[in-house]
Design a protein around this motif. Structure first.
Motif, PDB file in Angstrom:
ATOM      1  N   PRO A  82      97.921  33.841  48.918  1.00 43.62           N
ATOM      2  CA  PRO A  82      96.501  34.008  49.252  1.00 43.62           C
ATOM      3  C   PRO A  82      96.280  34.725  50.587  1.00 43.62           C
ATOM      4  O   PRO A  82      95.255  35.389  50.773  1.00 43.62           O
ATOM      5  N   LEU A  83      97.245  34.610  51.517  1.00 44.16           N
ATOM      6  CA  LEU A  83      97.107  35.327  52.783  1.00 44.16           C
ATOM      7  C   LEU A  83      97.130  36.836  52.543  1.00 44.16           C
ATOM      8  O   LEU A  83      96.281  37.573  53.060  1.00 44.16           O
ATOM      9  N   CYS A  84      98.087  37.301  51.759  1.00 46.45           N
ATOM     10  CA  CYS A  84      98.153  38.732  51.451  1.00 46.45           C
ATOM     11  C   CYS A  84      96.911  39.190  50.682  1.00 46.45           C
ATOM     12  O   CYS A  84      96.395  40.281  50.927  1.00 46.45           O
ATOM     13  N   GLU A  85      96.454  38.363  49.769  1.00 44.97           N
ATOM     14  CA  GLU A  85      95.249  38.712  49.015  1.00 44.97           C
ATOM     15  C   GLU A  85      94.055  38.844  49.946  1.00 44.97           C
ATOM     16  O   GLU A  85      93.237  39.763  49.817  1.00 44.97           O
ATOM     17  N   GLY A  86      93.941  37.933  50.914  1.00 46.56           N
ATOM     18  CA  GLY A  86      92.846  38.002  51.864  1.00 46.56           C
ATOM     19  C   GLY A  86      92.926  39.207  52.773  1.00 46.56           C
ATOM     20  O   GLY A  86      91.902  39.845  53.085  1.00 46.56           O
ATOM     21  N   ILE A  87      94.137  39.553  53.206  1.00 48.81           N
ATOM     22  CA  ILE A  87      94.312  40.741  54.045  1.00 48.81           C
ATOM     23  C   ILE A  87      93.979  42.003  53.256  1.00 48.81           C
ATOM     24  O   ILE A  87      93.318  42.918  53.759  1.00 48.81           O
ATOM     25  N   ALA A  88      94.439  42.053  52.001  1.00 51.55           N
ATOM     26  CA  ALA A  88      94.155  43.218  51.152  1.00 51.55           C
ATOM     27  C   ALA A  88      92.658  43.366  50.901  1.00 51.55           C
ATOM     28  O   ALA A  88      92.127  44.490  50.894  1.00 51.55           O
ATOM     29  N   ARG A  92      93.249  45.946  54.918  1.00 51.60           N
ATOM     30  CA  ARG A  92      94.304  46.151  55.909  1.00 51.60           C
ATOM     31  C   ARG A  92      95.603  46.508  55.196  1.00 51.60           C
ATOM     32  O   ARG A  92      95.860  46.051  54.097  1.00 51.60           O
ATOM     33  N   HIS A  93      96.409  47.333  55.853  1.00 48.34           N
ATOM     34  CA  HIS A  93      97.742  47.659  55.341  1.00 48.34           C
ATOM     35  C   HIS A  93      98.666  46.478  55.593  1.00 48.34           C
ATOM     36  O   HIS A  93      98.694  45.929  56.700  1.00 48.34           O
ATOM     37  N   ILE A  94      99.454  46.079  54.585  1.00 47.40           N
ATOM     38  CA  ILE A  94     100.330  44.912  54.678  1.00 47.40           C
ATOM     39  C   ILE A  94     101.793  45.349  54.634  1.00 47.40           C
ATOM     40  O   ILE A  94     102.227  45.988  53.675  1.00 47.40           O
ATOM     41  N   PRO A 105     104.979  36.654  44.053  1.00 41.39           N
ATOM     42  CA  PRO A 105     104.128  37.724  43.505  1.00 41.39           C
ATOM     43  C   PRO A 105     102.906  37.918  44.392  1.00 41.39           C
ATOM     44  O   PRO A 105     102.015  37.059  44.444  1.00 41.39           O
ATOM     45  N   LEU A 106     102.859  39.026  45.100  1.00 40.20           N
ATOM     46  CA  LEU A 106     101.771  39.233  46.053  1.00 40.20           C
ATOM     47  C   LEU A 106     101.528  40.719  46.277  1.00 40.20           C
ATOM     48  O   LEU A 106     102.386  41.552  46.009  1.00 40.20           O
ATOM     49  N   PRO A 107     100.351  41.078  46.788  1.00 39.42           N
ATOM     50  CA  PRO A 107     100.088  42.476  47.121  1.00 39.42           C
ATOM     51  C   PRO A 107     100.761  42.856  48.434  1.00 39.42           C
ATOM     52  O   PRO A 107     100.811  42.063  49.371  1.00 39.42           O
ATOM     53  N   CYS A 108     101.294  44.052  48.484  1.00 39.61           N
ATOM     54  CA  CYS A 108     102.006  44.511  49.677  1.00 39.61           C
ATOM     55  C   CYS A 108     102.067  46.035  49.654  1.00 39.61           C
ATOM     56  O   CYS A 108     102.331  46.634  48.607  1.00 39.61           O
ATOM     57  N   HIS A 109     101.834  46.661  50.795  1.00 36.07           N
ATOM     58  CA  HIS A 109     101.893  48.122  50.881  1.00 36.07           C
ATOM     59  C   HIS A 109     103.271  48.635  51.298  1.00 36.07           C
ATOM     60  O   HIS A 109     103.620  49.775  51.025  1.00 36.07           O
ATOM     61  N   VAL A 144     116.228  41.533  45.493  1.00 36.38           N
ATOM     62  CA  VAL A 144     115.988  42.796  46.186  1.00 36.38           C
ATOM     63  C   VAL A 144     115.557  43.877  45.201  1.00 36.38           C
ATOM     64  O   VAL A 144     114.599  44.627  45.447  1.00 36.38           O
ATOM     65  N   ARG A 145     116.233  43.953  44.060  1.00 37.84           N
ATOM     66  CA  ARG A 145     115.852  44.958  43.056  1.00 37.84           C
ATOM     67  C   ARG A 145     114.437  44.708  42.547  1.00 37.84           C
ATOM     68  O   ARG A 145     113.673  45.667  42.328  1.00 37.84           O
ATOM     69  N   GLN A 146     114.045  43.459  42.345  1.00 39.66           N
ATOM     70  CA  GLN A 146     112.699  43.154  41.872  1.00 39.66           C
ATOM     71  C   GLN A 146     111.656  43.566  42.904  1.00 39.66           C
ATOM     72  O   GLN A 146     110.627  44.164  42.558  1.00 39.66           O
ATOM     73  N   LEU A 147     111.911  43.279  44.162  1.00 38.52           N
ATOM     74  CA  LEU A 147     110.982  43.681  45.218  1.00 38.52           C
ATOM     75  C   LEU A 147     110.876  45.208  45.297  1.00 38.52           C
ATOM     76  O   LEU A 147     109.791  45.760  45.496  1.00 38.52           O
ATOM     77  N   MET A 148     111.992  45.889  45.137  1.00 44.24           N
ATOM     78  CA  MET A 148     111.996  47.344  45.155  1.00 44.24           C
ATOM     79  C   MET A 148     111.218  47.923  43.980  1.00 44.24           C
ATOM     80  O   MET A 148     110.530  48.940  44.112  1.00 44.24           O
ATOM     81  N   ASP A 149     111.313  47.284  42.829  1.00 41.56           N
ATOM     82  CA  ASP A 149     110.621  47.762  41.640  1.00 41.56           C
ATOM     83  C   ASP A 149     109.101  47.592  41.759  1.00 41.56           C
ATOM     84  O   ASP A 149     108.340  48.391  41.206  1.00 41.56           O
ATOM     85  N   GLU A 150     108.675  46.561  42.469  1.00 35.30           N
ATOM     86  CA  GLU A 150     107.257  46.202  42.473  1.00 35.30           C
ATOM     87  C   GLU A 150     106.470  46.759  43.657  1.00 35.30           C
ATOM     88  O   GLU A 150     105.238  46.757  43.628  1.00 35.30           O
ATOM     89  N   HIS A 151     107.167  47.237  44.705  1.00 34.37           N
ATOM     90  CA  HIS A 151     106.457  47.644  45.922  1.00 34.37           C
ATOM     91  C   HIS A 151     107.059  48.914  46.524  1.00 34.37           C
ATOM     92  O   HIS A 151     108.258  49.155  46.365  1.00 34.37           O
ATOM     93  N   PRO A 152     106.260  49.687  47.256  1.00 34.67           N
ATOM     94  CA  PRO A 152     106.874  50.655  48.163  1.00 34.67           C
ATOM     95  C   PRO A 152     107.775  49.882  49.131  1.00 34.67           C
ATOM     96  O   PRO A 152     107.420  48.791  49.582  1.00 34.67           O
ATOM     97  N   TYR A 153     108.939  50.436  49.450  1.00 30.45           N
ATOM     98  CA  TYR A 153     109.901  49.640  50.205  1.00 30.45           C
ATOM     99  C   TYR A 153     110.701  50.489  51.171  1.00 30.45           C
ATOM    100  O   TYR A 153     110.756  51.715  51.085  1.00 30.45           O
TER     101      TYR A 153
END
Length: 228
Positions: A82-88, A92-94, A105-109, A144-153
Motif C-alpha cells: 500500500p505504501l508503493c500504491e500511495g506513492i504512485a 512520484r517515481h519509486i 507484488p507492487l508498483p515500482c519504476h 531476481v528473475r521475477q523482479l526483472m521480468d515485472e519491472h524496469p531494473y
C-alpha cells in the motif's frame, strides 16, 4: 512498518545518480553482510513503527518527485504494497533497493537489485547463526528473475576483490545473462581512499566488459554519514 529514517538527499548510486530523492529506510534485514554500511537497519536495527499514512505524510512534507524505498530490506514488510500504491497515486517515481531475496507484488519504476555474492556472509566463528542464515537466504535467482521480468531494473553488485568478478559473472549466467547495460559494479568501502583503491582495477574492468562502474558518490559528497 518499522522505519529507521526518512530524509531528502541525492542518489549517489546507479542509473539515477545525482537525482534528488526522498529516502525511506526500512529497519530490519534478513541478511547480515559483513560489509553492511547501514548497521542501524540490519545488525542493530532501530527506528519507529509508522503507519503507511504517516510515512506518506512525511514524504509529502519533503516534497520531491523521486522516492527511494531502501533498508535494511524493505521487501520484508507487506506494508510496502500500500505504501508503493500511495506513492504512485501521488505521481512520484519509486525506486526499491533490495537484495532480491523476497518478492512482493507492487508498483515500482526502478527495481534496484543488489544480489549478495558468495563471500558476503559474516565470519562463521564470530557469528555462526547469522553466517548459516545468510548463506541459506542470500541466493534466490528465481526471485531476481521475477523482479526483472515485472519491472524496469538495474543489477548492482558490491565488489570487494577481483574474485568477486568471477562470482558475479557466474551469477549473471545463472539468471539468464541480462544485458550488461543493466549491470552496475560498485566498489566495497566506506571511505574515499578505499573506494578509489578498488576503483583503480574495477573501473577499467567494467569498461572492458560493457558494464557500468558505480562509484558511491554520496561518500565523496558527504562522507560516511547517516541521512545521505
Amino acid at each position: 512498518m518499522r522505519v529507521t529514517e526518512i530524509y531528502r538527499s541525492i542518489q549517489g548510486e546507479g542509473s539515477l545518480t545525482g537525482t534528488s530523492c526522498v529516502f525511506v529506510r526500512a529497519s530490519g534485514c534478513n541478511l547480515r553482510c559483513w560489509f553492511c554500511d547501514t548497521p542501524h537497519s540490519s545488525w542493530y536495527p532501530e527506528g519507529e513503527d509508522l503507519s503507511v499514512a504517516e510515512i506518506l505524510g512525511r514524504i509529502e512534507i519533503l516534497d520531491c518527485g523521486h522516492v527511494v524505498l531502501t533498508g535494511g530490506e524493505p521487501m520484508l514488510f507487506a506494508e510496502l504494497i500500500p505504501l508503493c500504491e500511495g506513492i504512485a497515486e501521488r505521481e512520484r517515481h519509486i525506486t526499491i533497493e533490495t537484495a532480491g531475496t523476497l518478492y512482493l507484488p507492487l508498483p515500482c519504476h526502478l527495481m534496484s537489485i543488489s544480489p549478495k555474492l558468495a563471500g558476503s556472509a559474516p565470519d562463521d566463528q564470530q557469528h555462526p547463526k547469522w553466517h548459516a542464515r545468510h548463506e541459506q537466504s542470500r541466493h534466490r535467482p528465481e526471485i531476481v528473475r521475477q523482479l526483472m521480468d515485472e519491472h524496469p531494473y538495474q543489477l548492482k553488485f558490491v565488489i570487494d576483490t577481483p574474485e568477486d568478478l568471477a562470482r558475479m559473472q557466474d551469477y549473471l549466467a545463472e539468471i539468464g545473462d541480462p544485458s550488461t547495460e543493466q549491470v552496475y559494479l560498485m566498489p566495497q568501502g566506506t571511505d574515499v581512499e578505499a573506494l578509489d583503491g578498488r576503483a583503480a582495477w574495477l573501473e577499467p574492468w567494467a569498461e572492458r566488459h560493457g558494464m557500468h562502474f558505480c562509484q558511491r558518490k554520496q561518500i565523496e559528497w558527504f562522507g560516511f554519514t547517516r541521512g545521505t
